[in-house]
Scaffold this motif. Structure first.
Motif, PDB file in Angstrom:
ATOM      1  N   ARG A   1      -6.480   3.784  -1.256  1.00  0.00           N
ATOM      2  CA  ARG A   1      -6.406   3.610   0.204  1.00  0.00           C
ATOM      3  C   ARG A   1      -7.448   4.475   0.905  1.00  0.00           C
ATOM      4  O   ARG A   1      -8.191   3.991   1.763  1.00  0.00           O
ATOM      5  CB  ARG A   1      -4.996   4.003   0.680  1.00  0.00           C
ATOM      6  CG  ARG A   1      -4.874   4.179   2.199  1.00  0.00           C
ATOM      7  CD  ARG A   1      -3.447   4.546   2.608  1.00  0.00           C
ATOM      8  NE  ARG A   1      -2.967   5.762   1.961  1.00  0.00           N
ATOM      9  CZ  ARG A   1      -3.182   7.000   2.403  1.00  0.00           C
ATOM     10  NH1 ARG A   1      -3.871   7.191   3.508  1.00  0.00           N
ATOM     11  NH2 ARG A   1      -2.721   8.057   1.755  1.00  0.00           N
TER      12      ARG A   1
ATOM     13  N   VAL B   1      -2.504   1.278   4.686  1.00  0.00           N
ATOM     14  CA  VAL B   1      -1.847   0.717   3.502  1.00  0.00           C
ATOM     15  C   VAL B   1      -1.890  -0.806   3.562  1.00  0.00           C
ATOM     16  O   VAL B   1      -2.208  -1.472   2.579  1.00  0.00           O
ATOM     17  CB  VAL B   1      -0.388   1.221   3.393  1.00  0.00           C
ATOM     18  CG1 VAL B   1       0.353   0.479   2.287  1.00  0.00           C
ATOM     19  CG2 VAL B   1      -0.368   2.716   3.146  1.00  0.00           C
TER      20      VAL B   1
ATOM     21  N   THR C   1      -1.572   1.407  -3.940  1.00  0.00           N
ATOM     22  CA  THR C   1      -2.677   1.807  -3.078  1.00  0.00           C
ATOM     23  C   THR C   1      -2.884   3.317  -3.115  1.00  0.00           C
ATOM     24  O   THR C   1      -3.905   3.805  -2.663  1.00  0.00           O
ATOM     25  CB  THR C   1      -2.412   1.397  -1.612  1.00  0.00           C
ATOM     26  OG1 THR C   1      -1.196   2.022  -1.181  1.00  0.00           O
ATOM     27  CG2 THR C   1      -2.271  -0.102  -1.469  1.00  0.00           C
TER      28      THR C   1
END
Lengths: 339, 492
Positions: free
Chosen positions: B344, B368, B385
């Protein structure tokens, strides 16, 4: 599906770590308290520890930003002294009184500290000179200036406007009514700064860039991060934090002395950051960790004093604790990366 | 090696792999990323300990407890990422860890002699006293080869040795490998490049999912069957069909008179919407430097860069990004990613301004959500992520880099070696993505050292030599021979 499981694991690991740290702290505290015949957990003593650590914690907050970028600020101790002297001189010559005097003095001090931080950063970002060198030079320069400005003697404050800040307390009526010890002003400063720094580091673009630069400066640059600006700002923050500590010391002792914070303070600020889990190679760290690092060091000193431990031995113990904390952190990381 | 098994937490990296290497032969070890090639070789080199199985050298079972033990047994390993001290010269690097000592001090003469002997064995003259960091990748590789030779290695493992070399350098490498072979060494050659195998390999072993799938003599193992064994299914054409550039497509990227001497010397180029411009040339010809100057990674001395007709003053990378230029660098780990950050954090790094809430704080949920979209659309193989990118495979990391640039609204994509060191399946996915970008009106410039890639994936090809554009080819006219001739300056 996998995502949810992984996330749950990560969350669980995180809470396990916190729970582990808290459990260890409780055991330590209870052990100390028992050994000190119950003197340690007295409210007055707890407040004393918090007050004692607040100066180091504030220095360490600024240092945390610098160290996450894989830098170091060796000048903080000298900057405390120099800013204290400058602020004392300013307040004695300014034609102000009361609250305006206090605010103006603080502003001048923070400006001087921030300026020093900017100067620290300049050769780092322009010429790629290691911050170890530039801040080492600043350490000497600032200390020398502090002595020159003050002619080597503490400068007593003419105004008593600062007394309330140095030894005063917050929420006095409330804590009195609850029969609790008053909360010293430095503790309030520390708390507010921890909150501000946490938000800055974890919630803003600037904070994200601090981590990115520490993790991979070139990748950050190619992603469009204004690396020079961000790096400059971390040294400015560190300088400003040093100035705030200088302000608090000056208010506490009613004078600005060139000898404040020129001893172990620099090393203890770095120790708090490192014990708090921030990596000296950059890219990893936290404000809360730094607070706990400062707290651990403060608790140890306090406990050893209560237990009557010889002051030379205290140093040995502190050194060992720093080493153990870092080794423990490394072992934990290895364990987690295997699991 | 017999029945070698090795597990990491959650992964069975090697599952009963057996491998035989004869003296005087080159065994090619192929397989997709994550198939276990590197792990297997690390077991041989003593970097990992196998959980099960045994290793025999000259018919005798041996224990390889560590890198030193491997070295003593005559195993020499040349990793993809070299292990040279950049400040040390060839001599110091070659003797590192086994310095000749006379009366307690390093015997410089003996050290130089040892290094010189190793290079003599390779039959090449070499600058012995230049710091390794100032040498080219190919020269650094020669130091690595000389190093294993000086340690009397009879089993030499080369992990993707040709990945960073130009075709001419590869030919020279092959000459060296042939002479090593002739002197009786056994060589394990790991490669992603099918077209190299007929030139150098005697036998080919295919690994897949930690198992040795098949071993055959090279001559009896045609490339399409090797690929099939690697992926476990039949792959059709390596490259997708390029959609034709619309006749009236406007020029998106226009570069005129770009200078950054000595690497870039008066380069002009134009790329239209929906077009891929391939840049070919030898390593050091200035290909990467052209890209870096357009992207603001280096500041050009002269030249005008325009995007969609508007002149862009590129003083730093952020200027180029704002103008809609995305630069996908050749070195993912050093320049493309912050390895210690999560998927992320890497994906949003270049465009964090898109992920701020009203208080100007980072909106993590939006991060996210956006990252999750790319994980799905690009098929990024990550458990979450929040996984740190350091834990992902090369192909997956490259997709994270792409996602990072897809977050923005870039018009121009500069791809520098987009598929270096990643497996065939991931390559196909990246080609498909490039086609997708074209359909959305992007203009693409691609630098690649893999000639088939440049030929197969470019509408037009510029050949760069000595910082200048030597020749331009249309897709249909570009033959490997013609491009190489232009790159080397052999023929007109």
């Amino acid at each position: 599906m996998i995502d949810a499981v992984e996330k749950k694991n990560a969350t669980r690991n995180y809470w396990l770590r916190i729970a582990g740290a808290v459990a260890a702290l409780i055991v330590l505290v209870v052990a100390i308290n028992t050994a000190a015949h119950g003197n340690f957990l007295q409210p007055a003593n707890i407040v004393r520890v918090l007050q004692q650590i607040s100066y180091n914690a504030i220095l360490a907050l600024g240092q945390t930003f610098v160290i996450i970028t894989a830098g170091i600020d060796l000048s903080v101790g000298s900057l405390v002294a120099m800013c204290g002297v400058v602020m004392a001189l300013f307040s004695n010559y300014a034609h102000l009184s009361g609250i305006p005097l206090v605010l103006a003095t603080l502003a001048v001090g923070v400006a001087v500290g921030a300026l020093a931080g900017w100067v620290n950063a300049l050769p780092v970002v322009k010429l790629n000179i290691p911050p170890f060198i530039t801040t080492l030079a600043m350490m000497e320069v600032a200390l020398g200036l502090a002595f020159i400005f003050s002619h080597g003697r503490p400068i007593a404050l003419n105004s008593d406007a600062f007394a309330g800040i140095g030894i005063g307390s917050f929420f006095g009526p409330v804590t009195d009514a609850l029969h609790l010890p008053a909360i010293p002003i430095p503790v309030v400063w520390m708390t507010v700064l921890i909150v501000i720094c946490s938000i800055l580091l974890n919630k803003t673009r600037f904070g994200r860039y601090v981590f990115a630069i520490g993790g991979n400066e070139e990748a950050a640059r190619l992603a469009g991060v204004a690396v020079a600006r961000v790096k400059t700002f971390v040294y400015v923050i560190s300088g400003a934090c040093a100035a705030i500590v200088g302000f608090l010391y000056m208010a506490r002792y009613s004078s600005g002395s060139p000898q404040t914070s020129t001893g172990d303070e620099l090393l203890e600020s770095i120790a708090a950051v490192v014990v708090g889990g921030t990596s000296l190679v950059g890219g990893r760290g936290s404000i809360v960790g730094t607070f706990f690092g400062a707290l651990l060091i403060g608790v140890l000193y306090n406990a050893m004093n209560l237990l009557g431990v010889d002051s030379y031995l205290q140093k040995v113990v502190l050194g060992i604790v720093i080493a153990l904390a870092v080794v423990g952190d490394e072992l934990r990381k290895r364990y987690l990366s295997r699991a | 090696m017999r029945g070698i098994g090795k597990s990491f937490p959650g992964v069975r990296a090697l599952d009963g792999v057996s491998l035989t290497l004869h003296a005087g032969e080159v065994l090619a070890l192929v397989g997709e990323n994550g198939a276990g090639k590197s792990t297997l070789m690390k077991v041989l080199a003593g970097a990992y300990q196998a959980d099960e199985g045994e290793i025999l050298i000259d018919g005798r079972p041996v224990q390889i407890a560590g890198p030193r033990a491997a070295e003593a047994l005559g195993v020499g390993m040349i990793y993809q990422e070299f292990n040279l001290v950049p400040q040390f010269d060839a001599v110091d690097n070659i003797v590192l860890g086994s310095e000749p000592v006379a009366r307690g001090l390093i015997d410089e003469k003996a050290a130089s002699a040892r290094a010189a002997a190793a290079f003599a064995e390779l039959g090449i003259a070499f600058p012995l006293h230049v710091p390794a960091g100032r040498l080219s990748v190919a020269q650094q590789q020669l130091i690595e080869i000389a190093k294993v030779l000086s340690r009397k290695a009879r089993i030499i493992v080369m992990d993707e040795p040709s990945a960073a070399l130009t075709d001419r350098e590869i030919d020279r490498l092959f000459d060296i490998i042939r002479s090593l072979k002739a002197s009786g060494a056994g060589i394990v050659y790991i490669s992603h490049r099918m077209e190299e195998l007929p030139k150098i390999a005697d036998r080919v072993t295919v690994l897949r999912d930690g198992r040795a799938i098949e071993t055959r003599a090279q001559s009896a193992f045609p490339p399409d069957e090797i690929v099939q064994a690697m992926v476990g299914r039949k792959l059709d054409s390596h490259f997708p069909d390029l959609p034709a550039v619309a006749p009236g497509a406007e020029v998106v990227l226009d570069v005129r008179g770009l200078d950054r001497r000595p690497a870039v010397d008066g380069v002009s180029l134009r790329v239209r919407a929906g077009e891929i411009l391939g840049i070919a040339g030898l390593v050091g010809a200035g290909r990467t430097e052209i890209m870096r100057s357009i992207a603001g990674a280096d500041v050009p001395q002269a030249g005008v860069v325009s995007v969609d007709g508007a002149v862009v003053r590129v003083r730093r990378p952020s200027d180029a990004i704002e103008a809609g230029i995305a630069f996908i660098t050749e070195d993912r780990k050093a320049q493309g990613l912050v390895l210690g950050m999560s998927v992320r954090e890497n994906v949003t790094l270049a465009h964090l301004d898109q992920f701020l809430d009203r208080a100007r704080l980072i909106d993590r949920r939006a991060e996210v959500a956006a990252t999750q979209r790319f994980v799905e659309s690009l098929n990024i193989r990550t458990p979450s992520t929040e996984q740190l990118v350091v834990n992902l495979s090369g192909g997956t990391q490259q997709k994270v880099v792409l996602a990072k640039w897809l977050v923005g609204r870039a018009r121009v994509f500069l791809f520098d070696e987009p598929t270096r060191g990643i497996d065939i399946a991931a390559k196909s996915e990246i080609y498909a993505l490039m086609i997708e970008l074209l359909k959305n009106g992007a203009a693409i410039v691609m630098v690649s050292s893999e000639l088939p890639e440049v030929l197969g994936m470019s509408h037009r090809i510029l050949v760069v030599r000595d910082g200048r554009i030597a020749k331009e080819f249309a897709h249909a006219d570009a033959t490997p021979e013609a491009v190489i001739a232009a790159a080397t300056g052999v023929a007109a």
